[in-house]
Scaffold this active site. Structure first.
Site, PDB file in Angstrom:
ATOM      1  N   SER A   9     -19.986  12.775  30.701  1.00  0.00           N
ATOM      2  CA  SER A   9     -18.729  13.105  31.395  1.00  0.00           C
ATOM      3  C   SER A   9     -18.371  14.581  31.191  1.00  0.00           C
ATOM      4  CB  SER A   9     -17.597  12.228  30.871  1.00  0.00           C
ATOM      5  OG  SER A   9     -17.789  10.905  31.330  1.00  0.00           O
TER       6      SER A   9
ATOM      7  N   MET B 202     -37.285  12.544  31.323  1.00  0.00           N
ATOM      8  CA  MET B 202     -36.772  13.908  31.300  1.00  0.00           C
ATOM      9  C   MET B 202     -36.269  14.265  29.889  1.00  0.00           C
ATOM     10  SD  MET B 202     -33.546  15.427  33.423  1.00  0.00           S
ATOM     11  CE  MET B 202     -34.196  15.243  35.050  1.00  0.00           C
TER      12      MET B 202
ATOM     13  N   ALA C  58     -33.582  18.002  23.730  1.00  0.00           N
ATOM     14  CA  ALA C  58     -33.120  18.457  25.048  1.00  0.00           C
ATOM     15  C   ALA C  58     -32.519  17.298  25.840  1.00  0.00           C
ATOM     16  CB  ALA C  58     -34.284  19.073  25.831  1.00  0.00           C
TER      17      ALA C  58
ATOM     18  N   GLU D 204     -28.691   9.695  42.576  1.00  0.00           N
ATOM     19  CA  GLU D 204     -28.675   9.088  41.236  1.00  0.00           C
ATOM     20  C   GLU D 204     -27.245   8.879  40.759  1.00  0.00           C
ATOM     21  OE1 GLU D 204     -30.878  11.607  38.538  1.00  0.00           O
ATOM     22  OE2 GLU D 204     -32.729  11.366  39.683  1.00  0.00           O
TER      23      GLU D 204
HETATM   24  C1  LIG Z   1     -29.264   3.814  27.463  1.00  0.00           C
HETATM   25  C2  LIG Z   1     -29.742   5.164  27.898  1.00  0.00           C
HETATM   26  C3  LIG Z   1     -30.652   5.263  28.932  1.00  0.00           C
HETATM   27  C4  LIG Z   1     -31.159   6.509  29.328  1.00  0.00           C
HETATM   28  N1  LIG Z   1     -32.141   6.578  30.275  1.00  0.00           N
HETATM   29  C5  LIG Z   1     -32.781   7.754  30.498  1.00  0.00           C
HETATM   30  C6  LIG Z   1     -33.938   7.814  31.315  1.00  0.00           C
HETATM   31  O1  LIG Z   1     -34.376   6.820  31.889  1.00  0.00           O
HETATM   32  N2  LIG Z   1     -34.580   9.012  31.447  1.00  0.00           N
HETATM   33  C7  LIG Z   1     -34.132  10.146  30.835  1.00  0.00           C
HETATM   34  O2  LIG Z   1     -34.759  11.197  30.986  1.00  0.00           O
HETATM   35  N3  LIG Z   1     -33.014  10.119  30.057  1.00  0.00           N
HETATM   36  C8  LIG Z   1     -32.341   8.962  29.870  1.00  0.00           C
HETATM   37  N4  LIG Z   1     -31.218   8.912  29.045  1.00  0.00           N
HETATM   38  C9  LIG Z   1     -30.764  10.143  28.409  1.00  0.00           C
HETATM   39  C10 LIG Z   1     -29.400  10.622  28.879  1.00  0.00           C
HETATM   40  O3  LIG Z   1     -29.497  11.189  30.153  1.00  0.00           O
HETATM   41  C11 LIG Z   1     -28.899  11.607  27.805  1.00  0.00           C
HETATM   42  O4  LIG Z   1     -28.553  10.814  26.684  1.00  0.00           O
HETATM   43  C12 LIG Z   1     -27.720  12.429  28.270  1.00  0.00           C
HETATM   44  O5  LIG Z   1     -28.103  13.326  29.262  1.00  0.00           O
HETATM   45  C13 LIG Z   1     -27.083  13.198  27.105  1.00  0.00           C
HETATM   46  O6  LIG Z   1     -28.028  13.859  26.320  1.00  0.00           O
HETATM   47  P1  LIG Z   1     -27.989  13.665  24.713  1.00  0.00           P
HETATM   48  O7  LIG Z   1     -27.932  12.213  24.451  1.00  0.00           O
HETATM   49  O8  LIG Z   1     -29.112  14.428  24.136  1.00  0.00           O
HETATM   50  O9  LIG Z   1     -26.611  14.285  24.267  1.00  0.00           O
HETATM   51  P2  LIG Z   1     -26.297  15.832  23.953  1.00  0.00           P
HETATM   52  O10 LIG Z   1     -26.736  16.676  25.078  1.00  0.00           O
HETATM   53  O11 LIG Z   1     -26.779  16.142  22.591  1.00  0.00           O
HETATM   54  O12 LIG Z   1     -24.701  15.790  23.942  1.00  0.00           O
HETATM   55  C14 LIG Z   1     -23.937  15.390  22.812  1.00  0.00           C
HETATM   56  C15 LIG Z   1     -22.467  15.664  23.125  1.00  0.00           C
HETATM   57  O13 LIG Z   1     -22.267  17.068  23.360  1.00  0.00           O
HETATM   58  C16 LIG Z   1     -21.669  17.246  24.635  1.00  0.00           C
HETATM   59  N5  LIG Z   1     -22.176  18.472  25.251  1.00  0.00           N
HETATM   60  C17 LIG Z   1     -23.454  18.885  25.361  1.00  0.00           C
HETATM   61  N6  LIG Z   1     -23.532  20.051  26.000  1.00  0.00           N
HETATM   62  C18 LIG Z   1     -22.254  20.386  26.323  1.00  0.00           C
HETATM   63  C19 LIG Z   1     -21.651  21.481  27.000  1.00  0.00           C
HETATM   64  N7  LIG Z   1     -22.375  22.495  27.504  1.00  0.00           N
HETATM   65  N8  LIG Z   1     -20.300  21.494  27.128  1.00  0.00           N
HETATM   66  C20 LIG Z   1     -19.538  20.464  26.653  1.00  0.00           C
HETATM   67  N9  LIG Z   1     -20.050  19.412  26.005  1.00  0.00           N
HETATM   68  C21 LIG Z   1     -21.391  19.365  25.845  1.00  0.00           C
HETATM   69  C22 LIG Z   1     -22.087  16.022  25.434  1.00  0.00           C
HETATM   70  O14 LIG Z   1     -21.227  15.816  26.553  1.00  0.00           O
HETATM   71  C23 LIG Z   1     -21.991  14.935  24.390  1.00  0.00           C
HETATM   72  O15 LIG Z   1     -20.658  14.541  24.233  1.00  0.00           O
HETATM   73  C24 LIG Z   1     -30.681   7.687  28.694  1.00  0.00           C
HETATM   74  C25 LIG Z   1     -29.721   7.582  27.672  1.00  0.00           C
HETATM   75  C26 LIG Z   1     -29.270   6.356  27.267  1.00  0.00           C
HETATM   76  C27 LIG Z   1     -28.281   6.284  26.124  1.00  0.00           C
END
Ligand SMILES: Cc1cc2nc3c(=O)[nH]c(=O)nc-3n(C[C@H](O)[C@H](O)[C@H](O)COP(=O)(O)OP(=O)(O)OC[C@H]3O[C@@H](n4cnc5c(N)ncnc54)[C@H](O)[C@@H]3O)c2cc1C
Length: 383
Positions: A362, A123, A128, A238
């Site tokens: 979180s 995803m 994104a 999930e």
């Molecule tokens: C080890 C690992 C395994 C994973 N496995 C999968 C997987 O199997 N499949 C998959 O699709 N994804 C996977 N992920 C992705 C994971 O779901 C994303 O990392 C997560 O959803 C956050 O997205 P981002 O890292 O792009 O952070 P961002 O969205 O860039 O966020 C960065 C910071 O901004 C904050 N933030 C963002 N938007 C807002 C808002 N509207 N209000 C307040 N704060 C906000 C966030 O909370 C965070 O603190 C994995 C990630 C990791 C690290």
């Protein structure tokens, strides 16, 4: 927690398996970032890989409570294995089992339930993450295939997976997204950069690259544009099961540090005599128990078809932050030794931190909770 006899048996079976098969190599796999495929085959032999899948497709036909029990038991011994197991059994397999067609389920689920194939879910993209509907990977229909172009990142089991349930944009509208079943052998599919992580190091994470990747049209799940429904249907289980992993990590951390506090002596007595150490021990236990109660309450809601995004988000954020706090306390209880790799508590802390990020951060969990609780103030407000 009051479990039925069957649930107690499941917990014991998985605990014995984890102690025998996962515990011996957990520290080494973490250090070397190595994934043991054999362990997955053994999880299949135990009937755990398709835990929620109906038996006719090779699964065990159990529910969210059972899956959460398994996650806690695996998480308490090797959280990396638990994470890879979650990506396989919940993000890919459960989703396919709930949303896939009869043909898709017959074709893929038996191999995924036996451990012959490893699954994952794609995803997240470089641009994104939390804003998942901002995804750019595109799917265009050309004759009998969809051509997928784009890159997914952070995909658990990316480099070892045989099968991925992937989301791709099929139009310019925000929710115009399709769900596609992608085999690693499909033309135009490749595994990109492998990511090196702070924790969960034995669970491989990598990019997936689609370059005119040819996905047969029969591998579209449901109809074009139904993905948001697929995601939503899977979210509660999930988040509850990921809370199960958090509880497992916390249990391991508190068990280890409690024992240590009875053995380590300073000022001619065990450190467990000191009230400030006792405070950490008491906090760890009560927070773990509270988290566990909330988690199994939510799992029961899911099983009774009463699950909600509100409860799943509350459960996930509480359990995740609890696990990090308990693991940090465990390091503190061990003092300097807790900070070394001689003892496993530093690994528990590194693994726990991921729980605050994966499957929705979180902050995003708190947005979901606040949006639900405050909807009467302004239901039109765009969070
Ligand atoms: C080890 C690992 C395994 C994973 N496995 C999968 C997987 O199997 N499949 C998959 O699709 N994804 C996977 N992920 C992705 C994971 O779901 C994303 O990392 C997560 O959803 C956050 O997205 P981002 O890292 O792009 O952070 P961002 O969205 O860039 O966020 C960065 C910071 O901004 C904050 N933030 C963002 N938007 C807002 C808002 N509207 N209000 C307040 N704060 C906000 C966030 O909370 C965070 O603190 C994995 C990630 C990791 C690290």
């Amino acid at each position: 927690m009051i479990f039925s006899q069957e649930q107690e048996m499941l917990a014991k079976t998985v605990r014995d398996f984890a102690e025998k098969e996962l515990a011996p190599g957990a520290a080494t796999r973490d250090e070397k970032e190595s994934f043991d495929r054999e362990l997955f085959v053994k999880l299949g032999e135990l009937g755990l890989l398709g835990i929620t899948v109906p038996e006719q497709y090779g699964g065990s036909g159990l529910n969210a409570t059972a899956a959460t029990i398994v996650m806690e038991e695996l998480g308490a011994v090797c959280a990396s294995t638990a994470l890879s197991y979650l990506a396989h059994s919940m993000l890919a397999v459960h989703n396919l089992s709930v949303n896939g067609s009869e043909d898709q389920k017959k074709k893929y689920l038996p191999k995924l339930c036996s451990g012959e194939w490893i699954g994952g879910m794609g995803m997240t993209e470089p641009g994104a993450g939390s804003d998942l509907l901002g995804m750019k990977t595109k799917a265009e229909k050309k004759g009998n295939v969809y051509l997928l172009n784009g890159t997914k990142t952070f995909i658990t089991n990316g480099s070892v997976g045989d099968f991925f349930l992937c989301y791709a944009r099929i139009g310019s509208e925000k929710k115009a997204i399709g769900t596609f079943l992608v085999e690693k052998s499909f033309k135009g599919f490749s595994v990109g950069k492998k990511l090196h992580k702070l924790g969960m190091r034995a669970s491989p994470t990598s990019e997936l690259v689609f370059e005119n990747c040819e996905v047969p049209k029969e591998n579209l799940v449901g109809r074009e544009g139904e993905s948001v429904g697929h995601m939503m249907r899977n979210l509660n289980i999930e988040r509850v099961t990921i809370a199960g992993i958090s509880n497992g990590i916390a249990r391991a951390a508190l068990d280890f540090s409690n024992k240590y506090s009875t053995q380590r002596r300073q000022f001619e007595r065990p450190i467990g005599h000191f009230q400030m150490v006792q405070k950490m021990i008491a906090d760890n236990f009560s927070h773990y128990m509270a988290s566990r109660a909330l988690t199994f309450h939510c799992a029961k809601l899911v099983d009774d078809q009463k699950g909600s995004n509100l409860m799943a988000a509350a459960c996930k954020v509480f359990a995740a932050e609890m696990a990090t706090k308990v693991a940090l306390n465990a390091i503190q209880i061990l003092g300097g030794y807790g900070y070394t790799k001689e003892y496993p508590v530093e690994r528990f802390m590194r693994d726990a931190k991921l729980m605050e990020i994966g499957a929705g951060t979180s902050e995003v969990m708190r947005l979901i909770i606040a949006r639900d609780l405050l909807k009467e103030i302004d239901s039109s407000y765009d969070w």
